[in-house]
Design a protein around this motif. Structure first.
Motif, PDB file in Angstrom:
ATOM      1  N   TYR A 133       2.170   4.036  -9.865  1.00  0.00           N
ATOM      2  CA  TYR A 133       1.473   2.986  -9.121  1.00  0.00           C
ATOM      3  C   TYR A 133       1.157   1.803 -10.023  1.00  0.00           C
ATOM      4  CZ  TYR A 133       0.965   7.153  -6.300  1.00  0.00           C
ATOM      5  OH  TYR A 133       1.251   8.287  -5.601  1.00  0.00           O
ATOM      6  N   TRP A 134       0.656   0.731  -9.368  1.00  0.00           N
ATOM      7  CA  TRP A 134       0.083  -0.371 -10.127  1.00  0.00           C
ATOM      8  C   TRP A 134      -1.427  -0.204 -10.064  1.00  0.00           C
ATOM      9  CZ3 TRP A 134       1.262  -3.740 -13.699  1.00  0.00           C
ATOM     10  CH2 TRP A 134       0.384  -4.779 -13.972  1.00  0.00           C
ATOM     11  N   SER A 135      -2.047  -0.060 -11.220  1.00  0.00           N
ATOM     12  CA  SER A 135      -3.501   0.077 -11.252  1.00  0.00           C
ATOM     13  C   SER A 135      -4.122  -1.309 -11.175  1.00  0.00           C
ATOM     14  CB  SER A 135      -3.952   0.773 -12.534  1.00  0.00           C
ATOM     15  OG  SER A 135      -5.369   0.648 -12.661  1.00  0.00           O
ATOM     16  N   ARG A 136      -4.808  -1.569 -10.070  1.00  0.00           N
ATOM     17  CA  ARG A 136      -5.441  -2.885  -9.908  1.00  0.00           C
ATOM     18  C   ARG A 136      -6.606  -3.058 -10.874  1.00  0.00           C
ATOM     19  NH1 ARG A 136      -6.920  -2.580  -3.817  1.00  0.00           N
ATOM     20  NH2 ARG A 136      -7.568  -0.552  -4.644  1.00  0.00           N
ATOM     21  N   ALA A 186       0.842  -1.195   0.000  1.00  0.00           N
ATOM     22  CA  ALA A 186       0.000   0.000   0.000  1.00  0.00           C
ATOM     23  C   ALA A 186       0.877   1.244   0.000  1.00  0.00           C
ATOM     24  CB  ALA A 186      -0.911  -0.003   1.222  1.00  0.00           C
ATOM     25  N   ALA A 187       0.455   2.262  -0.716  1.00  0.00           N
ATOM     26  CA  ALA A 187       1.192   3.528  -0.765  1.00  0.00           C
ATOM     27  C   ALA A 187       0.261   4.663  -0.344  1.00  0.00           C
ATOM     28  CB  ALA A 187       1.733   3.788  -2.162  1.00  0.00           C
ATOM     29  N   ILE A 188       0.532   5.201   0.830  1.00  0.00           N
ATOM     30  CA  ILE A 188      -0.191   6.374   1.313  1.00  0.00           C
ATOM     31  C   ILE A 188       0.482   7.591   0.682  1.00  0.00           C
ATOM     32  CG2 ILE A 188      -0.785   7.759   3.338  1.00  0.00           C
ATOM     33  CD1 ILE A 188      -0.326   5.134   4.994  1.00  0.00           C
ATOM     34  N   VAL A 189      -0.301   8.462   0.085  1.00  0.00           N
ATOM     35  CA  VAL A 189       0.272   9.615  -0.607  1.00  0.00           C
ATOM     36  C   VAL A 189      -0.095  10.882   0.152  1.00  0.00           C
ATOM     37  CG1 VAL A 189       0.564  10.744  -2.820  1.00  0.00           C
ATOM     38  CG2 VAL A 189      -0.122   8.336  -2.738  1.00  0.00           C
ATOM     39  N   ARG A 190       0.929  11.670   0.445  1.00  0.00           N
ATOM     40  CA  ARG A 190       0.779  12.864   1.274  1.00  0.00           C
ATOM     41  C   ARG A 190       1.350  14.077   0.549  1.00  0.00           C
ATOM     42  NH1 ARG A 190       4.089  13.095   6.886  1.00  0.00           N
ATOM     43  NH2 ARG A 190       5.771  12.526   5.464  1.00  0.00           N
ATOM     44  N   ALA A 191       0.705  15.213   0.718  1.00  0.00           N
ATOM     45  CA  ALA A 191       1.183  16.447   0.091  1.00  0.00           C
ATOM     46  C   ALA A 191       2.359  17.013   0.874  1.00  0.00           C
ATOM     47  CB  ALA A 191       0.059  17.479   0.017  1.00  0.00           C
ATOM     48  N   ASP A 229      -1.377  17.218   3.801  1.00  0.00           N
ATOM     49  CA  ASP A 229      -2.681  16.604   3.548  1.00  0.00           C
ATOM     50  C   ASP A 229      -2.514  15.168   3.033  1.00  0.00           C
ATOM     51  OD1 ASP A 229      -5.475  16.669   3.380  1.00  0.00           O
ATOM     52  OD2 ASP A 229      -5.460  17.407   1.322  1.00  0.00           O
ATOM     53  N   VAL A 230      -3.320  14.248   3.569  1.00  0.00           N
ATOM     54  CA  VAL A 230      -3.323  12.883   3.042  1.00  0.00           C
ATOM     55  C   VAL A 230      -4.197  12.875   1.796  1.00  0.00           C
ATOM     56  CG1 VAL A 230      -3.921  10.478   3.479  1.00  0.00           C
ATOM     57  CG2 VAL A 230      -2.913  11.863   5.303  1.00  0.00           C
ATOM     58  N   LEU A 231      -3.599  12.539   0.666  1.00  0.00           N
ATOM     59  CA  LEU A 231      -4.263  12.717  -0.627  1.00  0.00           C
ATOM     60  C   LEU A 231      -5.024  11.485  -1.096  1.00  0.00           C
ATOM     61  CD1 LEU A 231      -1.323  14.549  -2.437  1.00  0.00           C
ATOM     62  CD2 LEU A 231      -3.366  15.579  -1.415  1.00  0.00           C
ATOM     63  N   MET A 232      -4.408  10.317  -0.996  1.00  0.00           N
ATOM     64  CA  MET A 232      -5.002   9.115  -1.584  1.00  0.00           C
ATOM     65  C   MET A 232      -4.242   7.893  -1.104  1.00  0.00           C
ATOM     66  SD  MET A 232      -3.487   9.696  -5.460  1.00  0.00           S
ATOM     67  CE  MET A 232      -3.129   8.001  -5.971  1.00  0.00           C
ATOM     68  N   LEU A 233      -4.820   6.732  -1.372  1.00  0.00           N
ATOM     69  CA  LEU A 233      -4.122   5.469  -1.159  1.00  0.00           C
ATOM     70  C   LEU A 233      -4.033   4.757  -2.498  1.00  0.00           C
ATOM     71  CD1 LEU A 233      -3.004   3.518   1.139  1.00  0.00           C
ATOM     72  CD2 LEU A 233      -5.134   2.263   0.803  1.00  0.00           C
ATOM     73  N   ALA A 234      -2.835   4.296  -2.840  1.00  0.00           N
ATOM     74  CA  ALA A 234      -2.662   3.564  -4.087  1.00  0.00           C
ATOM     75  C   ALA A 234      -1.803   2.334  -3.789  1.00  0.00           C
ATOM     76  CB  ALA A 234      -2.016   4.455  -5.141  1.00  0.00           C
ATOM     77  N   TRP A 235      -1.416   1.619  -4.821  1.00  0.00           N
ATOM     78  CA  TRP A 235      -0.689   0.365  -4.634  1.00  0.00           C
ATOM     79  C   TRP A 235       0.529   0.314  -5.541  1.00  0.00           C
ATOM     80  CZ3 TRP A 235      -2.106  -3.004  -0.815  1.00  0.00           C
ATOM     81  CH2 TRP A 235      -3.321  -2.715  -0.193  1.00  0.00           C
ATOM     82  N   MET A 236       1.580  -0.308  -5.066  1.00  0.00           N
ATOM     83  CA  MET A 236       2.804  -0.460  -5.855  1.00  0.00           C
ATOM     84  C   MET A 236       3.304  -1.891  -5.808  1.00  0.00           C
ATOM     85  SD  MET A 236       5.174   2.819  -4.862  1.00  0.00           S
ATOM     86  CE  MET A 236       4.557   4.505  -4.934  1.00  0.00           C
ATOM     87  N   ASP A 237       3.779  -2.355  -6.961  1.00  0.00           N
ATOM     88  CA  ASP A 237       4.611  -3.562  -6.958  1.00  0.00           C
ATOM     89  C   ASP A 237       6.072  -3.088  -6.970  1.00  0.00           C
ATOM     90  OD1 ASP A 237       5.100  -2.733  -9.526  1.00  0.00           O
ATOM     91  OD2 ASP A 237       4.442  -4.581 -10.497  1.00  0.00           O
ATOM     92  N   ASP A 238       7.004  -4.016  -7.043  1.00  0.00           N
ATOM     93  CA  ASP A 238       8.415  -3.644  -6.961  1.00  0.00           C
ATOM     94  C   ASP A 238       8.802  -2.645  -8.048  1.00  0.00           C
ATOM     95  OD1 ASP A 238       8.170  -5.898  -5.248  1.00  0.00           O
ATOM     96  OD2 ASP A 238      10.295  -6.362  -5.512  1.00  0.00           O
ATOM     97  N   LEU A 244       4.937   5.466   2.669  1.00  0.00           N
ATOM     98  CA  LEU A 244       4.438   6.836   2.760  1.00  0.00           C
ATOM     99  C   LEU A 244       5.185   7.646   1.711  1.00  0.00           C
ATOM    100  CD1 LEU A 244       2.702   8.993   4.114  1.00  0.00           C
ATOM    101  CD2 LEU A 244       4.520   9.300   5.801  1.00  0.00           C
ATOM    102  N   VAL A 245       4.439   8.096   0.702  1.00  0.00           N
ATOM    103  CA  VAL A 245       5.025   8.805  -0.430  1.00  0.00           C
ATOM    104  C   VAL A 245       4.652  10.287  -0.298  1.00  0.00           C
ATOM    105  CG1 VAL A 245       5.139   8.931  -2.945  1.00  0.00           C
ATOM    106  CG2 VAL A 245       4.719   6.729  -1.822  1.00  0.00           C
TER     107      VAL A 245
END
Lengths: 127, 127
Positions: free
Chosen positions: B57-60, B24-29, B34-43, B91-92
């Motif tokens: 990100y990896w789009s599921r 999981a990748a939490i994205v912050r400004a 500000d917490v912007l979104m949650l996305a997903w990453m593979d290696d 945390l990105v």
């Protein structure tokens, strides 16, 4: 995960759960805005979080409900909870008592990875 | 998800991926926190995020790599990336161009859920 839950059906209908019946919960500090940790909730954990005052998660490792702070004393008093636009992530804003991380760190995100930014991709104002 | 990746093996060894090979990748400004979104990453998405300057990100839903902003122009320029204590969340921190949410909202967490807090569970200073 087939626990009977009192979660408001109108909220339950908006959740998009993973195959384990869980949604991700990003936990943020009310005062500093610091991102503290990522945990997981099923419907009942969300219900307890919304109604008990204390952030409550589903522990994937222990396969049980987990009132954050129940053993450490590091409770998270719930200030607000927001669902994201596609229903699979929550943002839980809390008053954190003590350290959020089980390691004793203020938050769980202390392992900084090396970032390299090609000059060509930097925002114009940084060039 | 068996994509060949140039992700540093020392980083790859610290990742605890879900059954789909994702963290999981939490994205912050960067500016507001500000917490912007949650996305997903593979290696490989993490490798591209760490080295290209743009959050990837990896789009599921589409089952493909997703450079945030590639179609909307709402890029996320990567400032820092941190891995959490158990290796399954990132945390990105980014410089967000425009709206982070595909709905046009500044962030994805605009659906506030009702919270009720029993007086007995409020922190002492609030009683």
């Amino acid at each position: 995960m087939a626990v009977k839950t009192d979660l408001d059906p109108a909220i339950a209908a908006r959740l998009k759960r993973n195959p384990d019946g869980l949604v991700a919960a990003i936990v943020r500090a009310h005062d500093s805005g610091d991102v503290l940790m990522l945990a997981w909730m099923d419907d009942e954990a969300l219900h307890r979080t919304l109604t008990s005052g204390r952030a409550t998660y589903w522990s994937r490792s222990r396969q049980e409900y987990w009132v954050k702070g129940a053993t450490s004393g590091h409770f998270q008093y719930v200030k607000s909870v927001a669902l994201d636009c596609d229903g699979d992530a929550l943002l839980v804003t809390v008053e954190q008592v003590g350290a959020a991380c089980h390691t004793g760190a203020p938050n769980c995100f202390f392992d900084e990875l090396p970032v390299s930014t090609p000059a060509a991709f930097k925002p114009a104002e940084e060039l």
